[in-house]
Scaffold this motif. Structure first.
Motif, PDB file in Angstrom:
ATOM      1  N   MET B   7      21.723  30.332  -8.536  1.00  0.00           N
ATOM      2  CA  MET B   7      21.280  31.274  -9.364  1.00  0.00           C
ATOM      3  C   MET B   7      22.204  32.659  -9.267  1.00  0.00           C
ATOM      4  O   MET B   7      22.115  33.713  -9.405  1.00  0.00           O
ATOM      5  CB  MET B   7      20.206  32.231  -8.525  1.00  0.00           C
ATOM      6  N   GLY B   8      23.624  32.105  -9.363  1.00  0.00           N
ATOM      7  CA  GLY B   8      24.662  32.940  -9.330  1.00  0.00           C
ATOM      8  C   GLY B   8      24.804  33.498 -10.881  1.00  0.00           C
ATOM      9  O   GLY B   8      23.900  32.807 -11.741  1.00  0.00           O
ATOM     10  N   SER B   9      25.501  34.405 -11.231  1.00  0.00           N
ATOM     11  CA  SER B   9      25.400  35.279 -12.525  1.00  0.00           C
ATOM     12  C   SER B   9      25.548  34.115 -13.559  1.00  0.00           C
ATOM     13  O   SER B   9      24.988  33.896 -14.587  1.00  0.00           O
ATOM     14  CB  SER B   9      26.253  36.411 -12.489  1.00  0.00           C
ATOM     15  N   ASN B  10      26.592  33.456 -13.399  1.00  0.00           N
ATOM     16  CA  ASN B  10      27.098  32.203 -14.570  1.00  0.00           C
ATOM     17  C   ASN B  10      26.097  31.331 -14.693  1.00  0.00           C
ATOM     18  O   ASN B  10      25.851  31.027 -15.878  1.00  0.00           O
ATOM     19  CB  ASN B  10      28.360  31.897 -13.974  1.00  0.00           C
ATOM     20  N   THR B  12      22.781  31.798 -13.952  1.00  0.00           N
ATOM     21  CA  THR B  12      21.689  32.249 -14.326  1.00  0.00           C
ATOM     22  C   THR B  12      21.763  32.437 -16.073  1.00  0.00           C
ATOM     23  O   THR B  12      20.946  32.254 -16.910  1.00  0.00           O
ATOM     24  CB  THR B  12      21.394  33.663 -13.795  1.00  0.00           C
ATOM     25  N   LEU B  13      23.014  32.722 -16.592  1.00  0.00           N
ATOM     26  CA  LEU B  13      23.417  33.076 -17.833  1.00  0.00           C
ATOM     27  C   LEU B  13      23.139  31.800 -18.774  1.00  0.00           C
ATOM     28  O   LEU B  13      22.741  31.775 -19.745  1.00  0.00           O
ATOM     29  CB  LEU B  13      24.815  33.574 -18.044  1.00  0.00           C
ATOM     30  N   LEU B  14      23.468  30.690 -18.020  1.00  0.00           N
ATOM     31  CA  LEU B  14      23.427  29.402 -18.659  1.00  0.00           C
ATOM     32  C   LEU B  14      22.297  28.557 -18.390  1.00  0.00           C
ATOM     33  O   LEU B  14      22.583  27.488 -18.165  1.00  0.00           O
ATOM     34  CB  LEU B  14      24.812  28.641 -18.540  1.00  0.00           C
ATOM     35  N   MET B  17      17.428  29.463 -14.574  1.00  0.00           N
ATOM     36  CA  MET B  17      15.959  29.490 -14.166  1.00  0.00           C
ATOM     37  C   MET B  17      15.073  28.745 -15.335  1.00  0.00           C
ATOM     38  O   MET B  17      14.113  28.258 -14.748  1.00  0.00           O
ATOM     39  CB  MET B  17      15.544  30.919 -14.908  1.00  0.00           C
ATOM     40  N   SER B  48      21.836  31.646  -3.490  1.00  0.00           N
ATOM     41  CA  SER B  48      22.724  32.532  -4.391  1.00  0.00           C
ATOM     42  C   SER B  48      23.943  31.774  -4.694  1.00  0.00           C
ATOM     43  O   SER B  48      24.031  30.812  -4.057  1.00  0.00           O
ATOM     44  CB  SER B  48      22.843  33.853  -3.457  1.00  0.00           C
ATOM     45  N   CYS B  49      24.998  32.490  -5.389  1.00  0.00           N
ATOM     46  CA  CYS B  49      26.252  31.971  -5.898  1.00  0.00           C
ATOM     47  C   CYS B  49      26.751  30.940  -4.770  1.00  0.00           C
ATOM     48  O   CYS B  49      26.975  31.380  -3.953  1.00  0.00           O
ATOM     49  CB  CYS B  49      27.014  32.920  -6.518  1.00  0.00           C
ATOM     50  N   LYS B  54      33.922  29.917  -9.227  1.00  0.00           N
ATOM     51  CA  LYS B  54      34.738  30.783  -8.845  1.00  0.00           C
ATOM     52  C   LYS B  54      36.160  30.075  -8.421  1.00  0.00           C
ATOM     53  O   LYS B  54      37.426  30.601  -8.310  1.00  0.00           O
ATOM     54  CB  LYS B  54      34.733  31.831  -7.815  1.00  0.00           C
TER      55      LYS B  54
END
Lengths: 500, 89
Positions: B7-10, B12-14, B17, B48-49, B54
């Protein structure tokens, strides 16, 4: 959002992240000429028949995200033409908001009934027997529908025992509640600006990703880098949108890390709108106006203005929660530059209204915000903060779910005047909104409070969302019950004057 | 079987969810026809990520891990087929 359109959603969001990153890192905008190679690498097509077309389409998305118009393919234009005017730190919006990327459109035929392979040429052939215009005949391999004769009543489809006849829709036109989708000379979708109310349903439903809205994220990031008094306000449907691990307060903190001075719940404005609308209803219905429509959904009010101009005055005069929240922020800091972050693209138009433009300076969607969060390398769920957000009441936080607005106004009005019996009715897609207004126009909804929402299910189903409706609905119900205030009348932040 | 969805930002963006929704939806499929599937419990966890993206310049989000197997550029199609395969009797 249509969750199963995975590739389309990802293309759209990758563009948001890239443009936000360019703004954040101060990249020379001439780099946009090669950005499509970064987003679509290699020489083998993944999504369409050729990599050249894929890149051309993504270039239009880059332009629209910069706030530029899509290009006309019959004249020479570079990706970056007009870009200097967009390299600013204030919103530069030119209509239209919703654009067809013409060469991404596959010119889907309009609605028709088709016979499929399921047809067994049965002896009973009810399809021919029930057709009122004799348009169905039995061909060599299957039944045939003569489209010149067909009146699209659907009787043959209902009669077939093998489910062999299907109704075919052009997806953009099917979801448009105001019939704004027309065709150009090549049969491609063309949006009638006079009719469009910018709900954004066609943007999310086109299976070829041929429709997109313009964005202000580039200019917003530039403003965040150069201006100090930047405030964000977040629509009630923000809960759960940014990954299941990010708590509401972590989302607020993450937004602050982008350069905002403070963040406020738009549910606070919802509480103020509720108080206004409750009093307005008590005072005006039925003496001055026969019924009252809510004012918070911009596409709904636009629809009423365009299709029912005589009834437009029956829509509440109260400002929307977005505007009330902005006014609250402005009152505290007159120099505030305010960004609305929500599920909605229609708010991008509402912010341009004469009476709104001095309060709301930028409008972005949750999807666009997530692109910024990625561009800034922020991990929301890892932010260490433990605080409660207490800007708004339980009723205000319920605005995001269909029925929530009318519910809030009704409850509050009855607290203000317990003698009043208030009947409400809600419609939550544009088609139903139009039907509801037709009934109201005919006098069948007199004395009632009408809630109109353009998105099916309310704001939680807006085109700029990231999470599924069910997930967000659950999270909102949990969040709204954590409020210290049950109704707007309990909300300490709001002036007592408003509460009488 | 333990399935971890980043559920890291990247991610989640792609669409992380949406993957989570799809994988959670499988439980219903198992319940409907439990004759066909083994008893192994499907544990689903949003994490989390995991920091994979990275460490590389390549696009790898979203990331899903099924037990020891890490899947880059995860799609519902790939992940669900793997889970269904492991649940087969």
């Amino acid at each position: 959002m249509k969750e199963s359109y995975v590739d389309l959603i990802n293309i759209r969001r990758k563009v948001f992240a890239l443009i936000a990153k360019m703004a954040h890192e101060g990249t020379d905008l001439n780099e946009l000429e090669r950005a499509s190679y970064e987003l679509i690498p290699g020489e083998i097509a993944t999504y369409r028949e050729s990599v050249f077309r894929e890149r051309a389409i993504i270039e239009e998305r880059l332009r629209l995200t910069m706030g530029l118009d899509a290009r006309h393919m019959n004249e020479y234009t570079r990706v970056t033409d007009g870009i200097n005017e967009m390299d600013v730190n204030e919103s530069r919006f030119t209509s239209p908001l919703v654009n067809v990327i013409t060469f991404a459109c596959e010119a889907c035929p309009s609605r028709a009934f088709n016979v499929t392979d399921n047809c067994r040429k049965c002896l009973a052939h009810p399809c021919t027997n029930v057709c009122p215009v004799n348009a169905v005949s039995i061909g060599k391999n299957r039944a045939i529908i003569d489209n010149d004769k067909c009146i699209k009543c659907g009787k043959c489809m209902e009669a077939c025992p093998y489910s062999a006849i299907v109704e075919y829709h052009r997806p953009c036109a099917f979801v448009c509640g105001v019939d704004a989708i027309e065709s150009d000379y090549l049969g491609r979708a063309k949006i009638n600006e006079e009719k469009c109310v910018a709900c954004g349903r066609c943007v999310t439903q086109c299976p070829f990703g041929a429709i997109a809205d313009k964005s202000q994220i580039y200019q917003l990031v530039k403003a965040l880098k150069t201006k100090k008094n930047m405030y964000a306000m977040v629509a009630p449907s923000f809960i759960g949108q940014f990954g299941v691990l990010a708590s509401p307060i972590q989302i607020f903190e993450g937004i602050k890390q982008l350069g905002f001075k403070d963040v406020v719940e738009v549910s606070l404005g919802a509480d103020i709108t509720t108080l206004h609308e409750a009093k307005e209803f008590i005072n005006r219905v039925p003496d001055e106006i026969p019924f009252m429509g809510t004012s918070c959904c911009n596409s709904w009010t636009l629809m009423v203005k365009k299709l029912f101009p005589e009834q437009y005055e029956y829509i509440s005069d109260s400002s929307s929660p977005m505007v009330e929240t902005a006014k609250y922020i402005k009152q505290k800091d007159p120099d505030a530059i305010i960004t609305f972050i929500g599920p909605c693209i229609s708010k991008k138009l509402e912010a341009l209204r004469e009476e709104v433009k001095d309060y709301v300076h930028f409008v972005i969607t949750f999807e666009e915000l997530m692109g910024m969060i990625v561009a800034y390398n922020i991990e929301l769920s890892e932010i260490e903060i433990d605080r409660e957000i207490q800007d708004a009441s339980t009723l205000g936080r319920g605005y995001a779910i269909a029925g929530g607005v009318a519910e809030a106004v009704k409850e509050t009005a009855q607290l203000l005047d317990p003698s009043r019996e208030i009947n409400i009715e809600s419609a939550s897609n544009l088609n139903d909104c139009v039907k509801l207004m037709r009934m109201a126009k005919a006098g069948k909804k007199d004395g009632m409070l009408l809630e109109g929402m353009a998105c099916p299910g309310g704001c939680i189903a807006g085109p700029g969302t990231l999470a599924s409706i069910n997930r967000v609905k659950k999270a909102i119900i949990e969040f709204k019950n954590k409020s210290s205030y049950k109704t707007p009348l309990d909300n300490d932040i709001i002036d007592d004057e408003l509460k009488h | 079987m333990r399935v971890k969805i980043c559920m890291g930002s990247n991610c989640t963006l792609l669409g992380a969810m949406s993957l989570l929704d799809q994988i959670e939806g499988l439980k219903e499929v198992f319940d409907e026809d439990n004759e066909r599937y083994n008893d192994e419990e499907l544990e689903i966890e949003a994490v989390s990520c995991m920091n994979y993206c990275k460490k590389t310049d390549a696009t790898i989000a979203p990331v899903v891990a099924i037990d020891d197997e890490v899947i880059f550029n995860a799609t519902g199609q790939i992940v669900m087929e793997k889970i269904m395969g492991k649940k087969k009797k």
